[in-house]
Design a protein around this motif. Structure first.
Motif, short mmCIF file in Angstrom:
data_model
loop_
_atom_site.label_atom_id
_atom_site.label_comp_id
_atom_site.label_asym_id
_atom_site.label_seq_id
_atom_site.Cartn_x
_atom_site.Cartn_y
_atom_site.Cartn_z
N ARG A 200 0.84 -1.20 0.00
CA ARG A 200 0.00 0.00 0.00
C ARG A 200 0.87 1.24 0.00
O ARG A 200 1.90 1.30 0.70
CB ARG A 200 -0.92 0.01 1.22
N LYS B 44 2.06 1.17 5.53
CA LYS B 44 2.07 1.94 4.30
C LYS B 44 3.50 2.36 3.95
O LYS B 44 4.31 2.63 4.83
CB LYS B 44 1.19 3.18 4.44
N THR C 266 -7.56 -0.45 -0.95
CA THR C 266 -7.20 -1.36 0.14
C THR C 266 -7.98 -2.66 0.05
O THR C 266 -7.41 -3.76 0.19
CB THR C 266 -7.45 -0.70 1.50
#
Length: 304
Positions: A36, A65, A45
């Motif tokens: 991500r 992330k 997501t």
């Protein structure tokens, strides 16, 4: 001249890990990493999680992330690939310029080989479809439809990338009852549609069952965006097969496109005069008298 650092194992566990990463004649199943970006949407997501479910168990999902831009700087992805021994990746991000963005790619020798950027237009998760699902790790049957997959160069490489990403383990034999999952890719007007089906075997009154497809999800509508493809020389090098892994060609034996074996037989010229035919009294050759018995010769002389 660049010298490569040689890592010596400190214990047996490290030694086994290094041996697993070494080049092999028959490589391991390709592992994909799902990353991500610094800013992602709920749609991206959820999309990453759904595709991660399809790819398991050969997949790694990064919980944290990571701020990166694959098309501008590939060092982070190459670092993660070397660390986790992954040759496939999918990166999700969201921005005003490129909303709901997915980047799918592969690596060769831990360096970026191909990357394709896709925009997620609409998405339906697995939970939206009712009915039973397929077991995790089921090898799918991949189907491709659409003229761009056969004519356009970028779509051809995207097709090859999808096959590399979703094909699963390499097998030699296929069992009919083991074919449970079908993934359909359709290309039309700059878009790629992904649909997932479960194979149902119905009674047909004969030995071969009747086949029906039930959509189980996920379902994606992708928009084709940017690409970064390897050169023809590098692409050819990445597809090179070692001589040891190539099957040895047998003389006068070939296979067609369906895998049927054909053989060629060479025979010498036959003498049809010496050919043994069916034994019949009428076909018996007349003797010239050389093999007659004395009694038979005497009887023939008296009659004359």
């Amino acid at each position: 001249m660049v010298l490569q650092r040689v890592v010596k194992p400190k214990n047996q566990r490290v030694k086994r890990a290094l041996e697993k990463k070494e080049p092999k004649v028959n490589e391991n199943n390709k592992t994909a990493m799902f990353i991500r970006g610094g800013r992602t949407s709920e749609l991206i997501t959820q999309s990453l999680k759904e595709i991660y479910t399809l790819k398991k168990p050969d997949a790694v999902f990064f919980k944290k992330k990571n701020i990166m831009r694959p098309f501008e700087d590939q060092t982070s992805i190459e670092f993660f690939s070397t660390k986790g021994d992954c040759s496939l990746f999918m990166f999700g991000s969201h921005s005003k310029k490129r909303p709901h963005n997915l980047v799918i790619g592969r690596l060769f020798d831990h360096h970026i080989l191909d990357m394709v950027e896709l925009g997620v237009g609409s998405f339906k998760s697995l939970e939206t479809f009712k009915g039973s699902k397929i077991p995790v790790g089921t090898k799918p049957c991949l189907l491709f439809a659409g003229e761009p997959f056969e004519t356009d160069y970028e779509y051809k490489r995207l097709k090859n990338l999808f096959i590399d990403f979703f094909r699963g383990p390499v097998i030699e034999n296929i069992r009919l009852s083991g074919l449970e999952h079908v993934m359909m890719f359709t290309a039309a007007e700059g878009k790629v549609f992904l649909r997932s089906y479960k194979v149902l075997f119905k009674k047909s009154g004969c030995k071969t069952p009747r086949i029906e497809l039930e959509e189980i999800g996920p379902a994606f509508n992708f928009t084709f965006r940017r690409t970064k493809l390897a050169s023809d020389d590098l692409y050819k090098k990445s597809r090179k097969v070692p001589k040891v892994a190539k099957p040895k060609k047998k003389k006068n034996i070939s296979r067609d496109v369906f895998g049927t074996k054909h053989g060629r037989i060479h025979m010498q010229t036959q003498d049809y005069q010496k050919l043994q035919t069916r034994k019949m009294k009428g076909l018996k050759r007349k003797s010239d008298g050389a093999g007659d018995t004395p009694a038979k010769k005497t009887k023939e002389a008296e009659s004359s």
